[in-house]
Design a protein around this motif. Structure first.
Motif, PDB file in Angstrom:
ATOM      1  N   GLU A 126       0.830  -1.208   0.000  1.00 35.06           N
ATOM      2  CA  GLU A 126       0.000   0.000   0.000  1.00 35.06           C
ATOM      3  C   GLU A 126       0.863   1.256   0.000  1.00 35.06           C
ATOM      4  OE1 GLU A 126      -3.347   2.136   2.889  1.00 35.06           O
ATOM      5  OE2 GLU A 126      -1.990   0.609   3.662  1.00 35.06           O
ATOM      6  N   TYR A 127       1.879   1.308   0.871  1.00 33.75           N
ATOM      7  CA  TYR A 127       2.734   2.485   0.974  1.00 33.75           C
ATOM      8  C   TYR A 127       3.487   2.744  -0.327  1.00 33.75           C
ATOM      9  CZ  TYR A 127       2.141   2.731   6.082  1.00 33.75           C
ATOM     10  OH  TYR A 127       1.634   2.866   7.353  1.00 33.75           O
ATOM     11  N   LYS A 128       3.969   1.680  -0.958  1.00 36.49           N
ATOM     12  CA  LYS A 128       4.763   1.842  -2.168  1.00 36.49           C
ATOM     13  C   LYS A 128       3.909   2.311  -3.345  1.00 36.49           C
ATOM     14  CE  LYS A 128       8.369  -1.371  -0.741  1.00 36.49           C
ATOM     15  NZ  LYS A 128       8.912  -2.743  -0.830  1.00 36.49           N
ATOM     16  N   ILE A 129       2.688   1.788  -3.457  1.00 36.24           N
ATOM     17  CA  ILE A 129       1.788   2.263  -4.512  1.00 36.24           C
ATOM     18  C   ILE A 129       1.417   3.722  -4.272  1.00 36.24           C
ATOM     19  CG2 ILE A 129      -0.532   2.026  -5.474  1.00 36.24           C
ATOM     20  CD1 ILE A 129      -0.303  -0.954  -5.184  1.00 36.24           C
ATOM     21  N   SER A 130       1.146   4.051  -3.014  1.00 41.81           N
ATOM     22  CA  SER A 130       0.818   5.436  -2.676  1.00 41.81           C
ATOM     23  C   SER A 130       1.969   6.373  -3.008  1.00 41.81           C
ATOM     24  CB  SER A 130       0.483   5.533  -1.180  1.00 41.81           C
ATOM     25  OG  SER A 130       0.286   6.867  -0.784  1.00 41.81           O
ATOM     26  N   GLY A 131       3.203   5.917  -2.772  1.00 42.27           N
ATOM     27  CA  GLY A 131       4.365   6.742  -3.085  1.00 42.27           C
ATOM     28  C   GLY A 131       4.472   7.046  -4.567  1.00 42.27           C
ATOM     29  N   LEU A 132       4.175   6.048  -5.418  1.00 42.11           N
ATOM     30  CA  LEU A 132       4.218   6.251  -6.862  1.00 42.11           C
ATOM     31  C   LEU A 132       3.135   7.244  -7.294  1.00 42.11           C
ATOM     32  CD1 LEU A 132       5.530   5.350  -9.555  1.00 42.11           C
ATOM     33  CD2 LEU A 132       3.707   3.649  -9.737  1.00 42.11           C
ATOM     34  N   GLN A 133       1.954   7.135  -6.696  1.00 40.32           N
ATOM     35  CA  GLN A 133       0.874   8.062  -7.015  1.00 40.32           C
ATOM     36  C   GLN A 133       1.253   9.496  -6.645  1.00 40.32           C
ATOM     37  OE1 GLN A 133      -2.634   8.117  -4.471  1.00 40.32           O
ATOM     38  NE2 GLN A 133      -3.955   8.131  -6.281  1.00 40.32           N
ATOM     39  N   ARG A 134       1.863   9.660  -5.479  1.00 42.04           N
ATOM     40  CA  ARG A 134       2.285  10.996  -5.038  1.00 42.04           C
ATOM     41  C   ARG A 134       3.406  11.534  -5.927  1.00 42.04           C
ATOM     42  NH1 ARG A 134       0.316  11.928   0.222  1.00 42.04           N
ATOM     43  NH2 ARG A 134      -0.695  10.058   1.049  1.00 42.04           N
ATOM     44  N   LEU A 135       4.262  10.636  -6.404  1.00 44.21           N
ATOM     45  CA  LEU A 135       5.326  11.053  -7.315  1.00 44.21           C
ATOM     46  C   LEU A 135       4.728  11.647  -8.587  1.00 44.21           C
ATOM     47  CD1 LEU A 135       8.419  11.006  -7.986  1.00 44.21           C
ATOM     48  CD2 LEU A 135       8.003   8.767  -9.050  1.00 44.21           C
ATOM     49  N   PHE A 136       3.702  10.996  -9.129  1.00 44.05           N
ATOM     50  CA  PHE A 136       3.036  11.493 -10.332  1.00 44.05           C
ATOM     51  C   PHE A 136       2.322  12.816 -10.050  1.00 44.05           C
ATOM     52  CE2 PHE A 136      -0.793  11.415 -13.158  1.00 44.05           C
ATOM     53  CZ  PHE A 136      -0.119  11.636 -14.345  1.00 44.05           C
ATOM     54  N   ALA A 137       1.674  12.910  -8.877  1.00 46.54           N
ATOM     55  CA  ALA A 137       0.976  14.147  -8.517  1.00 46.54           C
ATOM     56  C   ALA A 137       1.949  15.316  -8.421  1.00 46.54           C
ATOM     57  CB  ALA A 137       0.241  13.958  -7.188  1.00 46.54           C
ATOM     58  N   GLY A 138       3.116  15.078  -7.812  1.00 48.77           N
ATOM     59  CA  GLY A 138       4.105  16.137  -7.690  1.00 48.77           C
ATOM     60  C   GLY A 138       4.675  16.568  -9.024  1.00 48.77           C
ATOM     61  N   ALA A 139       4.741  15.624  -9.982  1.00 51.06           N
ATOM     62  CA  ALA A 139       5.301  15.931 -11.298  1.00 51.06           C
ATOM     63  C   ALA A 139       4.374  16.812 -12.126  1.00 51.06           C
ATOM     64  CB  ALA A 139       5.599  14.637 -12.054  1.00 51.06           C
ATOM     65  N   ILE A 140       3.065  16.628 -11.988  1.00 49.40           N
ATOM     66  CA  ILE A 140       2.122  17.406 -12.804  1.00 49.40           C
ATOM     67  C   ILE A 140       1.507  18.574 -12.049  1.00 49.40           C
ATOM     68  CG2 ILE A 140       1.561  15.346 -14.144  1.00 49.40           C
ATOM     69  CD1 ILE A 140      -1.154  15.288 -12.720  1.00 49.40           C
ATOM     70  N   GLY A 141       1.755  18.664 -10.753  1.00 50.47           N
ATOM     71  CA  GLY A 141       1.210  19.763  -9.961  1.00 50.47           C
ATOM     72  C   GLY A 141       1.822  19.787  -8.586  1.00 50.47           C
ATOM     73  N   LEU A 248      -0.722  28.344  -6.918  1.00 50.89           N
ATOM     74  CA  LEU A 248       0.303  27.599  -7.646  1.00 50.89           C
ATOM     75  C   LEU A 248       0.311  27.891  -9.143  1.00 50.89           C
ATOM     76  CD1 LEU A 248       0.030  24.067  -5.973  1.00 50.89           C
ATOM     77  CD2 LEU A 248       1.578  25.945  -5.402  1.00 50.89           C
ATOM     78  N   GLY A 249      -0.537  28.808  -9.576  1.00 46.01           N
ATOM     79  CA  GLY A 249      -0.578  29.115 -11.005  1.00 46.01           C
ATOM     80  C   GLY A 249      -1.081  27.926 -11.812  1.00 46.01           C
ATOM     81  N   TRP A 250      -0.407  27.632 -12.946  1.00 47.48           N
ATOM     82  CA  TRP A 250      -0.829  26.524 -13.797  1.00 47.48           C
ATOM     83  C   TRP A 250      -0.643  25.169 -13.122  1.00 47.48           C
ATOM     84  CZ3 TRP A 250      -3.843  27.369 -17.722  1.00 47.48           C
ATOM     85  CH2 TRP A 250      -3.802  28.594 -18.395  1.00 47.48           C
ATOM     86  N   TRP A 251       0.247  25.092 -12.137  1.00 48.72           N
ATOM     87  CA  TRP A 251       0.431  23.836 -11.416  1.00 48.72           C
ATOM     88  C   TRP A 251      -0.824  23.445 -10.639  1.00 48.72           C
ATOM     89  CZ3 TRP A 251       4.298  21.128 -13.035  1.00 48.72           C
ATOM     90  CH2 TRP A 251       5.487  21.732 -13.446  1.00 48.72           C
ATOM     91  N   GLU A 252      -1.719  24.418 -10.441  1.00 46.25           N
ATOM     92  CA  GLU A 252      -2.957  24.130  -9.703  1.00 46.25           C
ATOM     93  C   GLU A 252      -3.815  23.084 -10.419  1.00 46.25           C
ATOM     94  OE1 GLU A 252      -4.025  24.691  -6.887  1.00 46.25           O
ATOM     95  OE2 GLU A 252      -3.186  26.536  -6.084  1.00 46.25           O
ATOM     96  N   LEU A 253      -3.748  23.052 -11.737  1.00 42.99           N
ATOM     97  CA  LEU A 253      -4.589  22.110 -12.477  1.00 42.99           C
ATOM     98  C   LEU A 253      -4.261  20.671 -12.081  1.00 42.99           C
ATOM     99  CD1 LEU A 253      -4.524  23.783 -16.022  1.00 42.99           C
ATOM    100  CD2 LEU A 253      -6.286  23.948 -14.243  1.00 42.99           C
ATOM    101  N   GLY A 254      -2.971  20.343 -12.025  1.00 42.92           N
ATOM    102  CA  GLY A 254      -2.582  19.002 -11.610  1.00 42.92           C
ATOM    103  C   GLY A 254      -2.847  18.759 -10.137  1.00 42.92           C
ATOM    104  N   ALA A 255      -2.578  19.787  -9.310  1.00 42.89           N
ATOM    105  CA  ALA A 255      -2.795  19.636  -7.868  1.00 42.89           C
ATOM    106  C   ALA A 255      -4.269  19.409  -7.556  1.00 42.89           C
ATOM    107  CB  ALA A 255      -2.278  20.871  -7.126  1.00 42.89           C
ATOM    108  N   LYS A 256      -5.147  20.172  -8.202  1.00 45.84           N
ATOM    109  CA  LYS A 256      -6.580  20.063  -7.929  1.00 45.84           C
ATOM    110  C   LYS A 256      -7.142  18.713  -8.370  1.00 45.84           C
ATOM    111  CE  LYS A 256      -7.465  25.046  -8.238  1.00 45.84           C
ATOM    112  NZ  LYS A 256      -7.734  25.264  -6.820  1.00 45.84           N
ATOM    113  N   LEU A 257      -6.538  18.106  -9.384  1.00 49.65           N
ATOM    114  CA  LEU A 257      -6.992  16.796  -9.842  1.00 49.65           C
ATOM    115  C   LEU A 257      -6.904  15.778  -8.704  1.00 49.65           C
ATOM    116  CD1 LEU A 257      -7.858  14.855 -12.128  1.00 49.65           C
ATOM    117  CD2 LEU A 257      -5.417  14.554 -12.641  1.00 49.65           C
ATOM    118  N   PHE A 258      -5.792  15.788  -7.978  1.00 52.27           N
ATOM    119  CA  PHE A 258      -5.618  14.820  -6.902  1.00 52.27           C
ATOM    120  C   PHE A 258      -6.352  15.241  -5.626  1.00 52.27           C
ATOM    121  CE2 PHE A 258      -2.298  13.703  -9.816  1.00 52.27           C
ATOM    122  CZ  PHE A 258      -2.238  12.322  -9.709  1.00 52.27           C
ATOM    123  N   VAL A 259      -6.551  16.533  -5.438  1.00 49.36           N
ATOM    124  CA  VAL A 259      -7.371  16.990  -4.322  1.00 49.36           C
ATOM    125  C   VAL A 259      -8.818  16.554  -4.533  1.00 49.36           C
ATOM    126  CG1 VAL A 259      -8.304  19.032  -3.152  1.00 49.36           C
ATOM    127  CG2 VAL A 259      -5.864  18.932  -3.723  1.00 49.36           C
TER     128      VAL A 259
END
Length: 480
Positions: A126-141, A248-259
């Motif tokens: 669970e932790y490792k999958i969550s880490g990969l998801q957060r990695l993707f979230a940080g990359a796009i927002g 966050l400017g344009w980074w908000e689009l990726g951040a809001k997706l995961f929020v």
């Protein structure tokens, strides 16, 4: 108590291989004017800084540690049951622009870095999958929040984050993320290593092993009583962020997706007790197909992640599907339990940590004994080798401090301790060496740190602590 205090020794063993001991702060805390266990004795052989805070709250301990390490530009906060790998990267060079926090991917282990029980191995996946998801979230927002077990922060920005944090003593790491993003700070992830953290060894009934931090012995108590408490209340914060925040400017689009994903997931938990029984009565075949497809998609995701990504990292784990089903049930029930408990919880006012008179007084008391700059400069001449002992014996009395140096930070969680390590940021060639405390690991002179006292001012701009001046730092050029 003595046995629990000893758990931090393994964390310190790993930390001093990466950071000089004078750069490490252990902040133990509890609702007592004097230490509740022998943490200080355990820390003494390592020559690290030990602080006792008479307020039993992880958030306050982190606040105190952030101030205690105020001559450092960056700070790494870690729990007392985390074990840093020898190749742990201190990625301070990534804290540039609006990136203010770096989370690290973590792994679940049993005692002494073992695989642990089946429950602990399931949490590992669970932790490792969550880490990969957060990695993707940080990359796009931006990731929604860094794991509370370990995170790297720009220290001055972190001080501002405390002023935006609502002061809740549970789910404090989630609110760190919410406050960070509202202040315009992005959260990214470092996935080059998996940092070990010990997790509950059973879902409902523990075998009786010892753990640090809050010390939850079962997964049910960890998730039901603490982690999931703000699931429903968090929907309000998430929707407010989606519609009102654009820091966050344009980074908000990726951040809001995961929020939005977080808010949607909570909505599914709330609707499940109503939708599933109705669907089972009206269209049982369709419900069966939908459930099977959902499980299949999850399994495909796990297989790809496990057999490709984790296998390449030599971190492959076993499959624990029943665990996922039980966890979903716990999440659903905990949402309704929290709604029932909200009335009592919010009947009491929860001050922001920077507005809490007791928390601010702890910091002021610590400062009282380090106001002689000339004497402190002399003490800092051997900063790479020695730490300090700082004990706030009571909030109504003068602080008792015995100074021996200045350093990194390791902070407490709950009634025992957590860890948090502050680091310097290097403006020339990225993060140069933060290596072993042995002097031969440094090429060039040791860091010379000039500490200038500045009074704590809660009314300062943006609620941030006044940053003191420090001298130029000359480190060797060994890479981390």
């Amino acid at each position: 108590m003595l046995q629990v205090a000893g758990l931090i020794a393994a964390t310190l063993d790993s930390a001093i291989k990466i950071f000089p001991p004078s750069h490490i702060f252990v902040v133990a805390n509890g609702n007592s004017p004097t230490p509740l266990d022998n943490t200080e004795e355990v820390c003494a052989p390592y020559s690290v800084n030990h602080i006792w805070s008479p307020i039993g709250c992880k958030l306050v301990a982190q606040f105190v540690g952030c101030y205690a390490a105020k001559e450092f530009k960056d700070i790494l906060m870690i729990d007392d049951d985390c074990k840093l790998p020898p190749n742990f990267p201190v990625v301070g060079d990534r804290l540039t622009g609006n990136v203010k926090s770096i989370g690290y991917t973590i792994k679940s282990t049993g005692p002494n870095s073992s695989l642990g029980t089946l429950c602990q191995q399931a949490q590992d996946l669970e932790y490792k999958i969550s880490g990969l998801q957060r990695l993707f979230a940080g990359a796009i927002g931006s990731a929604t929040f860094p794991r509370g077990a370990i995170s790297l922060w720009d220290r001055e920005f972190l001080a501002s984050v405390f002023y935006g944090h609502p002061g809740f003593s549970v789910s404090e790491d989630w609110f760190f993320g919410d406050s960070c993003r509202k202040l315009g700070g992005r959260i990214k992830m470092c996935s080059s290593v998996f940092v070990e953290t010990e997790t509950p060894d059973a879902i409902f009934k523990s075998s009786g092993s010892e753990r640090g931090g809050f010390g939850e012995m079962t997964l049910f108590k960890q998730r039901f009583m603490r982690w999931n408490f703000f699931f429903v209340n968090g929907m309000w914060y998430n929707m407010a962020y989606i519609f009102r925040n654009w820091s966050l400017g344009w980074w908000e689009l990726g951040a809001k997706l995961f929020v939005f994903q977080e808010a949607y997931e909570t909505l599914l938990y709330l609707l499940a007790p109503f939708v599933l029984p109705v669907a089972a009565l009206i269209r049982p075949q369709f419900l069966g197909i939908l459930t099977g497809v959902t499980i299949a998609i999850y399994l495909v995701n796990v297989i790809i992640f496990n057999e490709i990504h984790l296998r390449l990292k030599r971190e492959r784990v076993t499959y624990k599907m029943p665990y996922k089903m039980i966890l979903a049930f716990i999440n659903i029930v905990s949402c309704y339990w929290s709604i029932f408990k909200y009335a009592r919880y919010f009947a009491k006012r929860h001050l922001k940590v920077a507005e809490d008179e007791k928390a601010v007084e702890v910091i002021l008391r610590l400062e009282e004994e380090i106001d002689d700059n000339a004497e402190l400069d002399k003490r800092l001449s051997d900063a790479c080798l020695q730490g300090r002992r700082m004990t706030v014996t009571a909030l109504s009395t003068r602080t008792s401090v015995t100074s021996k140096g200045r350093g990194q930070s390791i902070m407490s969680t709950g009634k025992t301790r957590g860890m948090s390590i502050g680091t310097h940021s290097f403006p020339r060639n990225g993060p140069e060496i933060i290596g072993s405390h042995q002097p031969q690991h440094f090429s060039g002179p040791r860091p010379s740190v000039q500490f200038v006292d500045s009074p704590f001012n809660p009314a300062s701009a943006h609620g941030s602590l006044k940053t003191p001046a420090w001298s130029d730092i000359n480190w060797g050029h060994n890479a981390v």
